[in-house]
Write an enzyme that holds these catalytic residues in place. Structure first.
Site, PDB file in Angstrom:
ATOM      1  N   ASP A 402       0.846  -1.186   0.000  1.00 28.28           N
ATOM      2  CA  ASP A 402       0.000   0.000   0.000  1.00 28.28           C
ATOM      3  C   ASP A 402       0.885   1.241   0.000  1.00 28.28           C
ATOM      4  OD1 ASP A 402      -2.450  -1.239   0.005  1.00 28.28           O
ATOM      5  OD2 ASP A 402      -2.601  -1.323   2.179  1.00 28.28           O
ATOM      6  N   ASP A 707      -4.928  -2.995   4.801  1.00 27.09           N
ATOM      7  CA  ASP A 707      -5.439  -2.412   6.044  1.00 27.09           C
ATOM      8  C   ASP A 707      -6.960  -2.457   6.140  1.00 27.09           C
ATOM      9  OD1 ASP A 707      -6.061  -0.549   4.133  1.00 27.09           O
ATOM     10  OD2 ASP A 707      -4.756   1.030   4.928  1.00 27.09           O
ATOM     11  N   ASP A 711      -9.506  -6.053   2.103  1.00 23.65           N
ATOM     12  CA  ASP A 711      -8.176  -6.589   1.770  1.00 23.65           C
ATOM     13  C   ASP A 711      -7.995  -8.009   2.286  1.00 23.65           C
ATOM     14  OD1 ASP A 711      -7.145  -4.375   0.421  1.00 23.65           O
ATOM     15  OD2 ASP A 711      -6.596  -3.377   2.282  1.00 23.65           O
TER      16      ASP A 711
END
Length: 972
Positions: A402, A707, A711
């Site tokens: 990310d 997060d 996901d």
């Protein structure tokens, strides 16, 4: 005793008295409240109605649905509730304790046989041999077995305690509660606080949002589009709509998949539904990691080799005994009981060889290394949730990371933007903006958000709780414009004017809130990804009026968005829409596309989230280590490319595409793009999942960060799922293998180092143990065949076994990682535990040691002035052999610190205090064993010359090790 019983009796009476008082105070019991949320109980609605619904429950447990628990005398209040209603903790699986583990060590069949043989040797030694000395060998073996078992139990105990400590940390997640503010003003909603789930008490008000894990049982009294996944309790994976007036029962252990809500806690710990299941559940044994499975197979093969060697040795000794006995009988001598002692000695030697050969230390070395690494990784902000991920991380070939919070600081602030059609290069002064539309903008930011601020006394500034992007807007309101967003929220909640919340999702990239403006109109606030929201706008605020957003003006705004994104800013569109209340029927409220159209643009803000200073270096280290780093983000592609270049992820030949483009590709086309794909922007969780799946199909070992709740599939699909400790939802953490506690990419690189260190440390120990095994087995067998008698006695071999299986495992298994580990490529999945370099080192050192030992056996008598035919001199010579053998292992242990062709084997040795301590400790114990072991260890005093020769021959393995490294050998 009588006084003690009286004291205990008085204490029990006081406890019962206190419980009775609290039951009168709360007018309920933990059992009654615990049954409110019992599964499949059709009487639940009746029980709740009898108590007066959520308000009645709140009254019974003396809390306030709006403010939470009273702040007055809070500590005593919390302690009282924990005493009466219980703590939010679950009973740990039963632990055998040290003596239970000690007892378990005797379940090893080899040890049992050795003990029986030692007892037989003890009896025969006392009855047949000299009663004054015959007891020594049998007793020595029994004591040695006890020491080995004792040390094994200590290792098992420490391992268990470390894992329990780590499990406590792993299970200690945070949740959001509402408790009365310090000023105690009942007109102001309680303060939202992030606390440990273990600190929750009955009566607490819990705030839930997408991704939260329900921390206790309770009754829901407020919700907005709230849905939960109760599969952990019911086994059904479908989402459950939660409404205060219908399904209001919240159960601990379930997960929030959408929306937000508040509930009052009615049961914690063992009284909750999850707690009741945990009480009945039996603890299961830990599963082996892949490396442990590999090593157990190897240990089994080595053990079989040792068994065959031991059987062969015993057979040879018995044949020799038979010939010797046959000759004596031919000479007219009779069979004597003393002959039984020789049989027993042969069996003991054979069993001892098996004990030495069976490498119990291999699985132990993995356990020690993993336990040590897990504890140290915590200090590097890596909470390992699954053991196997520790070792798998070392072989990762690609990381899908990310952007926000991982590569950047996650410290967001509005730094520029368009406000009512005018571009500002800094945060504008609210007084310079149109008052009418400023009020609408302030309402938008206040109400169309789930984030909130908490003032950090230590840092003297507001801390964002929740979405950092939403929090950046709240900071603009609070710190720059001095607006109280909490009062605005409170006002609209009291007026019940908030009609609907449409939550943000990574798929929609936007969120909306609908409020009643007056009896005639509703206001819709919609915020989200700039280019998406801008396409839904038909008008924009131009200073003090509303104008049509035509093609050229939209192009100008898109150009401005592109410029801000190219400078690494996250852009966000803030819009509103006024709708006639007559159009706002139930059908309209359920259609998000109808709600979020014909919007009026208020502002486009540019939010800066600076790159972490340490990230570019960490990315370079990963790339040098053969690990490809890819950025997978939901951000604008221009923002993503700018940050990726700043981090060193996006190179000249790298590819950056959007999720929309990626989704349209055929699988084969994707596989052609993926090798050079470095940035995937505006991606959805499904894009991330598909990317991970394809990378695995292409033979990559994949680690992915996540997060959000969405996901979870990608985290599960990856070889190693990394969730974020700060921004990650509870669902994401549950799905992950490792939690990155500081959300920092640097910590991921440290996890790679630790993973490689675990694998390499096991190989170091394996190299050491196999050398000892080969030398001990060959020496024992050839000495038995040659008729010289085995120089290494049973007790001595048990001491060698202790060095190998425990002390060396601890010394080599705790080697700390170094940056050098990042200078090599990851090992392939098919790589053998024994590479060419290790095989060369084992073979070379074994040959050297065998040559030394047989030279001493053959020519040592003349060299040291001893006569091997004399029993005392033979014992003396055998002691020199034993001492030299141990010292060669001790110095070879330093050689084994390196499993490559690195010349400097001493590099970093002083950084491992455990290794240094154990290495010195073995030498000191060896001195004590030789000098003071006497008959117990079959040793005698050695003079300085003999010690010098033994030490020199042992030390010789180090320069020879350097020379052996010059022999070409294949690495992985």
């Amino acid at each position: 005793m009588k006084n003690q019983n009286n004291i205990l009796g008085d204490k029990n009476l006081n406890v019962q008295k206190k419980l009775d008082e609290l039951q009168t105070k709360y007018k309920t019991t933990p059992e009654i409240l615990g049954d409110l949320c019992s599964q499949n109980d059709p009487t639940n609605p009746e029980k709740l109605e009898k108590m007066g619904g959520s308000k009645g429950v709140a009254k019974a447990v003396q809390t306030n649905l709006q403010n939470g628990l009273p702040n007055q005398d809070l500590k005593n209040n919390l302690d009282e509730r924990k005493f009466f209603f219980g703590e939010n903790r679950f009973k740990e699986p039963e632990f055998k304790g040290f003596w239970g583990l000690f007892k378990d060590t005797f379940d090893d069949p080899t040890l049992k046989i050795l003990i029986v043989s030692a007892i037989v040797s003890l009896i025969l030694g006392v009855t047949v041999e000299d009663p004054k000395t015959g007891w020594i060998e049998g007793t020595a073996i029994l004591i040695a077995v006890l020491i080995v078992s004792f040390v094994t139990a200590i290792n098992d105990y420490q391992k268990e305690m470390q894992f329990r400590e780590l499990n406590k940390i792993k299970d200690n997640i945070t949740c959001t509660v509402i408790r009365e503010k310090l000023n105690g003003n009942s007109d102001v909603e309680g303060e939202k606080l992030a606390i440990s789930i273990h600190d929750i008490v009955v009566g607490d008000i819990i705030y839930l949002q997408t991704g939260s894990k329900v921390p206790a049982d309770g009754i829901l009294f407020y919700s907005s589009e709230l849905k939960t996944n109760e599969s952990a309790m019911t086994g059904e994976t479908k989402e459950i709509n939660k409404l205060p007036e219908e399904d209001c029962w919240m159960m601990s252990g379930t997960e929030v998949t959408q929306g937000e809500g508040k509930f009052i806690v009615t049961a914690v710990g063992k009284h909750s539904q999850w707690g009741k299941i945990m009480e009945k559940a039996k603890s299961k044994e830990d599963m082996n990691t892949p490396l442990q499975d590999k090593l157990e197979i190897m240990a089994d093969q080595i053990g079989k080799l040792g068994l065959y060697s031991a059987l062969l040795t015993v057979v040879v000794l018995l044949i020799k005994w038979g010939f010797k006995l046959y000759g004596r009988i031919n000479d007219g001598q009779n069979f004597e009981f003393h002959d039984l002692v020789e049989i027993t000695d042969a069996i003991i030697i054979g069993i001892t060889i098996v004990v030495v050969a069976v490498p119990e230390g291999l699985p132990l070395a993995v356990t020690i290394s993993l336990a040590y690494s897990m504890k140290k990784m915590m200090q590097d902000n890596n909470l390992v949730r699954k053991l196997e991920s520790c070792e798998t991380m070392g072989n990762v070939t690609t990381i899908c990371s990310d952007k926000t919070g991982t590569l950047t600081k996650n410290e967001m602030n509005v730094v520029e933007g368009y406000f009512f059609g005018t571009k500002f290069d800094t945060q504008p002064d609210i007084n310079n903006l149109n008052k009418k539309y400023s009020e609408i903008l302030i309402k938008n930011i206040s109400l169309n958000s789930k984030a909130y601020l908490h003032y950090d006394e230590s840092k003297q500034k507001n801390k964002i709780i929740g979405s950092q992007t939403e929090g950046a807007l709240l900071l603009l309101l609070k710190d720059k414009w001095n607006e109280d967003f909490e009062s605005i929220r409170k006002k609209h909640e009291n007026e019940d004017s908030i009609v609907k919340l449409i939550s943000f999702s990574s798929k929609r990239k936007r969120m909306s809130t609908i409020i009643k403006e007056d009896n005639e109109n509703y206001l819709v606030f919609t915020n989200g990804a700039s280019e998406i929201i801008l396409n839904k706008c038909s008008h924009f605020i131009n200073d003090d009026q509303e104008d049509i957003l035509d093609g050229q003006i939209k192009e100008d705004f898109l150009k401005g968005i592109h410029e801000m994104a190219s400078n690494g800013l996250r852009t966000l569109c803030l819009t509103y829409r006024r709708v006639d209340s007559k159009k706002c029927d139930e059908k309209w409220l359920e259609n998000a596309d109808e709600i979020e159209k014909d919007l009026t643009l208020l502002s486009i803000v540019g939010i800066k989230d600076p790159v972490r200073e340490e990230v570019p270096k960490a990315v370079r280290e990963s790339q040098n280590a053969g690990v490809t780093v890819r950025m997978v983000t939901g951000d604008n592609i221009e923002t993503a490319k700018h940050i990726a270049k700043e981090c060193g992820i996006l190179t000249e030949d790298g590819i950056a595409i959007e999720g929309f483009t990626f989704r349209k590709m055929e699988i084969e086309e994707k596989k052609k793009v993926i090798p050079n794909l470095q940035v995937l922007a505006r991606s959805s969780p499904q894009d991330k999942y598909d990317l991970v799946t394809l990378l695995k199909e292409m033979g990559e070992v994949v680690s992915v960060t996540g997060d959000g709740t969405n996901d979870a599939p990608a985290l599960n699909q990856a070889h190693v799922g990394l969730s974020m400790g700060i921004t990650g939802t509870d669902v994401a953490k549950e799905a992950s293998d490792i939690v990155i506690l500081d959300d920092n990419f640097k910590s991921i690189v440290l996890a790679i180092m630790w993973g490689r260190s675990v694998y390499d440390n096991i190989r170091k120990f394996l190299q050491f143990q196999l050398t000892v095994n080969v030398v001990a087995l060959v020496t024992s067998f050839l000495a038995a065949v040659s008729g010289q008698g085995i120089p290494l006695k049973a007790v001595q071999l048990l001491w060698v076994n202790l060095i190998m299986d425990t002390l060396a495992a601890l010394a080599l298994g705790t080697e700390p990682p170094t940056k050098d580990l990042l200078n090599r490529l990851p090992y392939k999945k098919s790589s053998s535990l024994l590479n060419g370099i290790m095989k060369r080192n084992i073979a070379a050192q074994s040959v050297f040691q065998l040559i030394v030992l047989f030279i001493i056996l053959q020519f040592g008598g003349n060299f040291f002035g001893l006569d091997p035919l004399v029993d005392e001199d033979k014992l003396h010579l055998d002691c020199i052999v034993f001492n030299t053998f141990v010292l060669m292992q001790v110095f070879n242990e330093i050689n084994c610190r390196k499993i490559n062709d690195e010349a400097n084997i001493f590099k970093g040795i002083l950084n491992n205090f455990i290794f240094c301590g154990i290495w010195v400790g073995i030498i000191l114990i060896q001195v004590l064993v030789v000098e003071f072991g006497g008959s117990f260890f079959s040793t005698v005093h050695l003079n300085a010359f003999e010690w010098g020769v033994s030490a020199f021959l042992g030390l010789l393995s180090i320069p020879l090790g350097f020379l052996f490294r010059l022999i070409p050998a294949k690495s992985d």
